[in-house]
Design a protein around this motif. Structure first.
Motif, mmCIF file in Angstrom:
data_model
loop_
_atom_site.group_PDB
_atom_site.id
_atom_site.type_symbol
_atom_site.label_atom_id
_atom_site.label_comp_id
_atom_site.label_asym_id
_atom_site.label_seq_id
_atom_site.Cartn_x
_atom_site.Cartn_y
_atom_site.Cartn_z
ATOM 1 N N GLN A 110 3.966 14.250 -10.153
ATOM 2 C CA GLN A 110 3.661 13.181 -10.710
ATOM 3 C C GLN A 110 4.123 12.201 -9.646
ATOM 4 O OE1 GLN A 110 1.671 12.472 -14.875
ATOM 5 N NE2 GLN A 110 3.921 11.488 -14.840
ATOM 6 N N THR A 111 4.088 12.452 -8.141
ATOM 7 C CA THR A 111 4.428 11.452 -7.394
ATOM 8 C C THR A 111 3.380 11.479 -6.232
ATOM 9 O OG1 THR A 111 6.727 12.318 -7.864
ATOM 10 C CG2 THR A 111 6.385 11.455 -5.702
ATOM 11 N N ASP A 112 3.190 10.302 -5.807
ATOM 12 C CA ASP A 112 2.395 10.136 -4.691
ATOM 13 C C ASP A 112 3.025 9.908 -3.391
ATOM 14 O OD1 ASP A 112 -0.036 9.927 -6.465
ATOM 15 O OD2 ASP A 112 0.174 7.870 -6.959
ATOM 16 N N ILE A 113 2.670 10.074 -2.401
ATOM 17 C CA ILE A 113 3.213 9.849 -1.146
ATOM 18 C C ILE A 113 2.545 9.165 -0.159
ATOM 19 C CG2 ILE A 113 4.515 10.927 1.014
ATOM 20 C CD1 ILE A 113 5.115 13.222 -0.771
ATOM 21 N N PHE A 114 3.025 7.932 0.485
ATOM 22 C CA PHE A 114 2.315 7.035 0.985
ATOM 23 C C PHE A 114 2.744 6.742 2.239
ATOM 24 C CE2 PHE A 114 0.922 2.282 1.383
ATOM 25 C CZ PHE A 114 -0.270 2.501 2.237
ATOM 26 N N ILE A 115 2.210 7.067 3.219
ATOM 27 C CA ILE A 115 2.829 6.961 4.706
ATOM 28 C C ILE A 115 1.996 5.698 5.313
ATOM 29 C CG2 ILE A 115 3.281 8.095 6.997
ATOM 30 C CD1 ILE A 115 3.018 10.910 5.633
ATOM 31 N N LEU A 116 2.967 4.816 5.702
ATOM 32 C CA LEU A 116 2.129 3.472 6.171
ATOM 33 C C LEU A 116 1.759 3.576 7.810
ATOM 34 C CD1 LEU A 116 3.892 2.560 3.728
ATOM 35 C CD2 LEU A 116 4.254 0.286 4.994
ATOM 36 N N LYS A 117 0.466 2.667 8.114
ATOM 37 C CA LYS A 117 0.077 2.606 9.318
ATOM 38 C C LYS A 117 0.940 1.655 10.004
ATOM 39 C CE LYS A 117 -4.148 0.345 8.277
ATOM 40 N NZ LYS A 117 -4.667 0.633 6.937
ATOM 41 N N GLY A 118 1.471 0.503 9.288
ATOM 42 C CA GLY A 118 2.278 -0.361 9.961
ATOM 43 C C GLY A 118 1.545 -1.618 10.802
ATOM 44 N N ASN A 119 0.614 -1.997 9.984
ATOM 45 C CA ASN A 119 -0.134 -3.177 10.665
ATOM 46 C C ASN A 119 -0.273 -4.249 9.648
ATOM 47 O OD1 ASN A 119 -2.194 -2.139 9.151
ATOM 48 N ND2 ASN A 119 -3.769 -2.318 10.592
ATOM 49 N N GLY A 120 0.514 -4.678 8.945
ATOM 50 C CA GLY A 120 0.617 -6.010 8.008
ATOM 51 C C GLY A 120 0.665 -5.150 6.642
ATOM 52 N N GLU A 121 -0.043 -6.087 5.771
ATOM 53 C CA GLU A 121 -0.176 -5.611 4.380
ATOM 54 C C GLU A 121 -1.027 -4.348 3.989
ATOM 55 O OE1 GLU A 121 0.471 -8.451 0.899
ATOM 56 O OE2 GLU A 121 -1.818 -8.013 0.681
ATOM 57 N N GLU A 122 -0.709 -3.348 3.425
ATOM 58 C CA GLU A 122 -1.325 -2.213 3.341
ATOM 59 C C GLU A 122 -1.178 -1.739 1.749
ATOM 60 O OE1 GLU A 122 -0.443 1.103 5.852
ATOM 61 O OE2 GLU A 122 0.854 -0.209 6.895
ATOM 62 N N SER A 123 -2.226 -1.156 1.081
ATOM 63 C CA SER A 123 -2.333 -0.706 -0.290
ATOM 64 C C SER A 123 -2.802 0.702 -0.240
ATOM 65 C CB SER A 123 -3.417 -1.523 -0.681
ATOM 66 O OG SER A 123 -2.930 -2.510 -1.922
ATOM 67 N N PHE A 124 -2.221 1.407 -1.368
ATOM 68 C CA PHE A 124 -2.437 2.501 -1.800
ATOM 69 C C PHE A 124 -2.575 2.797 -3.286
ATOM 70 C CE2 PHE A 124 -1.394 6.835 -2.927
ATOM 71 C CZ PHE A 124 -2.172 7.580 -2.639
ATOM 72 N N MET A 125 -3.698 3.450 -3.568
ATOM 73 C CA MET A 125 -4.107 4.031 -4.986
ATOM 74 C C MET A 125 -4.631 5.381 -4.942
ATOM 75 S SD MET A 125 -6.595 2.317 -7.878
ATOM 76 C CE MET A 125 -8.026 3.275 -7.210
ATOM 77 N N PRO A 126 -4.329 6.313 -5.434
ATOM 78 C CA PRO A 126 -4.627 7.699 -5.346
ATOM 79 C C PRO A 126 -6.031 7.573 -5.919
ATOM 80 C CG PRO A 126 -3.152 7.615 -7.170
ATOM 81 C CD PRO A 126 -2.971 6.286 -6.512
ATOM 82 N N ARG A 127 -6.996 8.530 -5.379
ATOM 83 C CA ARG A 127 -8.551 8.755 -5.510
ATOM 84 C C ARG A 127 -8.767 9.925 -6.415
ATOM 85 N NH1 ARG A 127 -7.527 6.802 -0.725
ATOM 86 N NH2 ARG A 127 -9.302 5.274 0.405
ATOM 87 N N PHE A 128 -7.930 10.758 -6.179
ATOM 88 C CA PHE A 128 -8.157 12.067 -6.960
ATOM 89 C C PHE A 128 -7.089 12.823 -7.833
ATOM 90 C CE2 PHE A 128 -10.557 12.358 -3.027
ATOM 91 C CZ PHE A 128 -11.790 11.964 -3.114
#
Ligand code: BGC
Length: 895
Positions: free
Chosen positions: A413-431
């Motif tokens: 039950q863990t998502d891992i989000f690696i940022l690209k580092g260009n300002g505000e970024e968002s992540f929500m899993p799709r699958f």
């Protein structure tokens, strides 16, 4: 200033009001649906069911006739001319018909209208013109090939696919048909198509695959277009490891899809752009996705514009053709899963510079979205759970117990989000989705987050709500709400047990919760699909697995009639709630095969096949008693279905088998001297009453013993899930409604209220909050209480003789300890209201019945009370003590 802002609002609410009262006063057919959906696209049914209801606020309103007009020309239909079907005027009050006109063509839009005649035989005002559109209508009609990126099932990143095509004429319409083994997101010219989540719904992939249809007329343009597809694993390519072995599922494969995009030009010509070997593929930034555990995303791997025409795909590789996963590619005709509700975090706790914990304030199934700023490569781990450790961090120990990870690359039950580092970024899993209230965010570098950095989305099959309960006891209202939250958290195109630990289609949990679901949500489309899953999974000898769909697990364990009676109970419930016999007809042979199998193995009529009263408080009832009761229910349903479907021989045969089971059951378990079943435990007494095994002559005695047993058990529950399904109904249906209510409203352990007063917003798996095992905090298997609120205090019940609430059985229980109770249910005919209030020695009972229905009212009173209707003393009760009313609103006073 105030005036200026308020005025438009007032005007607007006035308009809404006047529209509403206009709609109520005009007699017309409304809520037109096809296959229980509004103007559906892409249906495969050859004889789709058309349903409507009559809106007519007059007392005694009823439909005396209807006429259906179906055609491909909407103007013709508006003039009541149907080039496909004109049913002619049919004198009936039925508000449903299966299309019976000319053979339907695939890929065709049909318009339809229903004309209805009111109680006086006058034609009602013409209602809206509805439509349905057929889909592919047959596996052989697909032009596309099934394609994949050719990688092995072990490869983790999710594949992208793209194709550019030119539409060289003016476009009239465009439709996308997409069938997927796995999950997908579809894009055209960079636009995500539709708002469904986790499409297509989970099926037994090697037996039946679902395709989804979209109207993409607005997205496809004249000239160059790009189609983009991202595929996820879902249950098709399970890359996590848990006790059920889905990683070894017989259907497992690298996700694949087949797509036909049909473009119809203004000149009437059509062109089909299909999945084929000209498509190109590349790995996406979704570097890992598991329906069970989580999703990992590396934003540094994004390929901006990958789904647009301008993108240079020269570095992408070719795709491979592969076989279709099954020979049955059928339309997904059902309410989709959606992000139904966005939930703001209630609190955020900063544990240290790299660890934060968000609390949504309630337990849900779904996902979170994080919005953050950081440097390229900064890695966030978002751990989801239902509990916190004393130090405030997320505790998953109650839900990770069946997880068998082989390394630490796929945390539960863990998502891992690696940022690209260009300002505000968002992540929500799709699958992926999870069951959680808390999210712990761990960063590998110091990060600044605020309460607004994370939101939750409650996801579930987006079934429209159709029920409401409101009472003078807030605990009861909160139990109702928690029950619905658990029901929805466990509805993802099939009913599940829990959204975190398992996500399995446990049959027992589902039949227990079915009526709760049907009183509260318009869920027929989900259940019809799930019954098709049953048919896919049934072995030739009738055996069903305990979880459906399954990879093969569950044919050996947990699949006795106390669980897999879903094959009979669910079709029967759907018949009761919708008045539609199709589900009984479609599953008839399967119920029969199932019942015949039990009859063969257990010729005595009693069966000990099953798990029994699961997760009991303390006492354990005999498995044979509970399992035989479910077996009896199945055989009785089969007999009733045989009668309805005109199968006279089967009717005689299975009625006799039901009688045999009942006799064997009573002979073994009923003690005529004492009036108890078995050793007199709560479950032992409740189940025979609820499932109709107790003969009429002994019911009251048994119920009296049940009430006495509860008193002896310190007035608390002593049941597991099967007893919990039966006990409240057994009491309130047999003269002990007050006892039932006291149990339902109890706030001390063990009870539903115990969970609520301890902060539950969903139902739990175990009565004991601190249980060491079986303690998911979002299980629906104790959830029949939701239905009981409608049946007991609310008194709204379907009438098996006139199902679909054509005639409503109204038997409210004005229970001691409650001052007000209101239940509403939007039945296929419209809203039924049953509402009562107590004021000293007077009870006011208000009823509203929609047009084209009647009700049989029964008041459970001591006999001394007087009943008044519209100020006049009520007479006219039948010998059975019932009073019949027609559609309209009534107010009874009972003193
Ligand atoms: C599930 C239950 C299910 C049961 C069957 C559990 O693991 O979560 O809800 O019905 O097993 O015994």
């Amino acid at each position: 200033m105030l005036k200026r802002t308020l005025f438009p609002f007032l005007l607007c609410s006035l308009t809404i009001l006047s529209q509403k009262s206009y709609a109520d006063s005009v007699c017309q057919a409304v809520d037109l649906k096809c296959e229980y959906l509004i103007d559906p696209l892409g249906i495969d049914a050859g004889h789709p069911r058309l349903t409507w209801r009559m809106s007519d606020g007059r007392q005694g309103a009823a439909q005396t006739a209807y006429e259906l007009v179906v055609g491909t020309d909407s103007v013709g239909v508006s003039r009541n001319k149907g080039n496909c079907w004109e049913s002619g005027k049919i004198n009936t009050s039925a508000a449903m018909a299966a299309y019976a006109g000319k053979g339907l063509e695939p890929f065709t839009r049909y318009y339809w209208r229903v004309l209805v005649w009111d109680k006086d035989g006058a034609p009602a005002q013409a209602g809206r013109i509805a439509s349905f559109e057929t889909g592919v209508m047959g596996t052989g009609r697909w032009s596309g090939s099934w394609i994949s990126d050719g990688n092995s099932i072990q490869v983790k990143p999710a594949p992208y696919f793209r194709k550019v095509f030119t539409a060289d004429k003016k476009i009239r319409a465009a439709r996308a048909y997409i069938a997927v083994a796995g999950l997908y997101e579809l894009y055209i010219n960079g636009q995500r198509i539709g708002d469904h989540r986790l499409d297509p719904m989970y099926t037994r992939f090697d037996r039946r695959n679902l395709y989804v249809t979209y109207d993409v007329t607005a997205e496809v343009q004249e000239g160059k277009n790009a189609i983009g597809v991202l595929l996820g694993n879902g249950w098709y390519n399970f890359q996590s490891y848990a006790v059920w072995g889905f990683d070894k599922a017989p259907w497992r494969g690298r996700p694949a899809f087949c797509m036909d995009l049909r473009v119809t030009y203004e000149d009437g010509s059509t062109e089909i752009i299909s999945s084929d070997e000209q498509w190109k593929t590349s790995l996406s930034p979704v570097i890992f996705n598991s329906i069970y555990t989580g999703e990992h995303y590396d934003a540094r791997l994004e390929q901006p514009g990958w789904n647009t025409t301008a993108f240079d795909d020269s570095a992408w590789k070719g795709v491979i053709n592969r076989a279709a996963p099954s020979g049955h590619i059928v339309a997904q005709t059902m309410q989709p899963i959606k992000n139904v509700e966005e939930i703001a975090a209630q609190t955020m706790t900063r544990i240290n510079a790299t660890t934060y914990v968000f609390d949504l304030g309630r337990n849900i199934a779904g996902v979170s979205r994080i919005t953050v700023r950081g440097t390229a490569g900064m890695t966030l781990r978002l751990k989801h759970g239902e509990r916190l450790y004393p130090n405030g961090e997320v505790d998953q120990s109650n839900i990770s117990v069946h997880y068998r990870p082989r390394d630490d690359s796929d945390p539960f039950q863990t998502d891992i989000f690696i940022l690209k580092g260009n300002g505000e970024e968002s992540f929500m899993p799709r699958f992926n989705y999870k069951g959680f209230q808390y999210v712990e965010v761990n960063s590998d570098q110091p990060v600044t987050l605020t309460k607004e950095s994370l939101v939750g989305y409650f996801m579930h099959s987006a079934v429209p709500p159709v029920g409401h309960i409101h009472s003078s006891n807030p605990t009861i209202d909160r139990i109702w709400s928690a029950t619905n939250h658990s029901y929805l958290s466990n509805l993802f195109g099939y009913p599940t047990d829990c959204p975190q630990r398992e996500k399995n289609g446990w049959t027992g949990d589902a039949h227990i919760a079915a009526q709760t679901g049907l009183y509260d949500f318009d869920g027929i489309t989900i259940y019809e699909k799930w019954m098709a899953d049953h048919r896919d999974e049934q072995q030739p000898n009738g055996i069903l697995p305990s979880i459906i769909p399954t990879d093969g697990w569950g044919y050996e364990w947990g699949n006795g009639p106390d669980w897999t009676s879903t094959i009979a109970l669910i079709p029967w419930d759907i018949y009761l709630f919708y008045g539609d016999t199709l589900i009984l007809a479609e599953n008839y042979d399967h119920i029969k095969r199932y019942v015949d199998h039990i009859d063969e193995v257990y010729p005595s009529g009693l069966t000990s096949w099953g798990l029994g009263d699961w997760v009991p408080v303390k006492s354990v009832s005999p498995v044979e008693l509970t399992s035989s009761a479910y077996y009896f229910a199945d055989v009785s349903i089969l007999g009733k279905a045989a009668k309805l479907l005109g199968k006279q021989d089967d009717f005689i045969k299975y009625s006799a088998l039901a009688a045999k089971i009942k006799n064997a059951f009573n002979e073994k378990y009923f003690h005529p001297g004492t009036g108890i079943y078995g050793s007199g435990l709560q479950t032992e007494l409740s189940v025979p009453l609820y499932y109709g095994l107790a003969p009429d002559s002994v019911k009251y005695r048994v119920a009296t013993n049940l009430a006495a047993r509860i008193a002896a058990d310190s007035s608390h529950l002593d049941v597991g899930i099967l007893g919990a399904e039966a006990v409240l109904n057994a009491l309130s249906e047999n003269g002990f409604a007050d006892v039932a209510y006291r149990l339902a409203a109890r706030e001390a352990y063990p009870s539903w209220g115990w969970w609520i007063v301890n902060g539950a917003t969903t139902l739990y798996e175990n009565w004991q909050i601190d249980a060491k095992s079986d303690i998911s905090l979002n299980h629906i298997m104790f959830g029949e209480i939701g239905a009981w609120l409608f049946k007991g205090p609310g008194g709204i019940k379907p009438d098996p003789e006139n199902p679909g609430f054509k005639n409503v059985l109204l038997e409210p229980h004005f229970v001691a300890g409650l001052d007000r109770f209101e239940a509403t249910h939007e039945s296929p005919y419209g809203t039924i209201l049953s509402s009562w209030a107590r004021e000293r020695h007077k009870i006011t009972y208000a009823v509203t019945l929609p047009a084209n229905t009647t009700a049989t009212i029964r008041f459970s009173l001591s006999g001394k009370e007087r009943i008044y209707l519209d100020g006049k003393r009520l007479t006219g009760f039948t010998a059975e003590g019932t009073y019949q009313v027609e559609a309209g609103s009534y107010q009874f006073v009972i003193r």
